[in-house]
Design a protein around this motif. Sequence first.
Motif, PDB file in Angstrom:
ATOM      1  N   CYS A  84       0.864  -1.178   0.000  1.00  0.00           N
ATOM      2  CA  CYS A  84       0.000   0.000   0.000  1.00  0.00           C
ATOM      3  C   CYS A  84       0.896   1.221   0.000  1.00  0.00           C
ATOM      4  O   CYS A  84       2.114   1.116   0.181  1.00  0.00           O
ATOM      5  N   PRO A  85       0.347   2.428  -0.193  1.00  0.00           N
ATOM      6  CA  PRO A  85       1.193   3.631  -0.210  1.00  0.00           C
ATOM      7  C   PRO A  85       1.993   3.841   1.061  1.00  0.00           C
ATOM      8  O   PRO A  85       3.016   4.521   1.047  1.00  0.00           O
ATOM      9  N   ARG A  86       1.547   3.243   2.181  1.00  0.00           N
ATOM     10  CA  ARG A  86       2.255   3.430   3.453  1.00  0.00           C
ATOM     11  C   ARG A  86       3.340   2.390   3.677  1.00  0.00           C
ATOM     12  O   ARG A  86       4.145   2.537   4.591  1.00  0.00           O
TER      13      ARG A  86
END
Length: 324
Positions: free
Chosen positions: A320-322
């Motif tokens: 995910c983007p994180r």
Amino acid sequence: MVLLSAPRAVNLPDVIALPEPVRSRVVRQEGVASVAQLEEAGVPRRTVARRVASGRWQRLHRGVVVLQSGAVTWRQVAHAALVAAGDGAALSHSSAGYVHGLVREAGPVVVVSVPASRWVRPQPGLVVHRRSPMPHAAGRLRAVDVVETVLDLLGQAADDDAAVAVVTSAVRQGVTPSRLLRWAEERHALAHRALLRAVLGDPTLGIESPLEHRYVRDVERPHRLPRTIGQVRQRVDGGWIRADRVHEGIGVRIELDGRLAHPGGTTDRDVWRDNAVLIEHDDLTLRYRWRHVAGRPCAVARQVALALTRAGRPTEASRCPRCP
């Protein structure tokens, strides 16, 4: 300064001496009366002022007194706010939320709503909202309807966690999701509308806490893990339990604890239950708290994926983007 305390009896002789119907009205208001009501009962303003000055009675708002000495209860303060706000007033927002059991703390001020056609002079400890139309209100301690109160509190929620806390508390209090969604659609402007739809629009989600919402939002969905079902009831160790999130048919369940503190006795019961689940259902229980889900959602996702793989469902958590 008015001190709050546990319930304390009003000066009964002073109440009994009042003629009807004022006496019954003051009893319903738990010893609170307006100066106008007392004048109607034959008590002159100078007598009210003298008894307040002596400490026999107390002034809670301009023109509003409580017929007792000593500390007063929150309910008496709330009655005083309603009397001060006048005809058509009702507790609303955080004060109504406290009455309905949606919030745990009443807050430092009493919040009321009045019809927009009326104006109430500002007073310390009292917040007044003018509304059109005025929501339905009822109860001995007159308060805005619970669904309207939920929507009011959503409008004041500082973030998604606070908004979910209000919604899930309302559902636990017996408010049906369909009614809440229907009333929400009728509001022209409503904060957190999309969040409300996401939490209540899918009945299979079973989200009952802000932490569950965070788990689905930050762990399960962005990492494309197999979908869980919430609040699954099972019979374990001779009794019924509810699991927070369950991967049905895989043998993995997720328990989420949103409390900051976790007493040892509760931990012991949790361990016993986890063991019973493993013995009777052969299910692996993963247990997470706020610092895990909120602080390390990507690491939680990887651990859940490993548990699913070990249980026979090969799973890899997507980035995910994180993710680092």
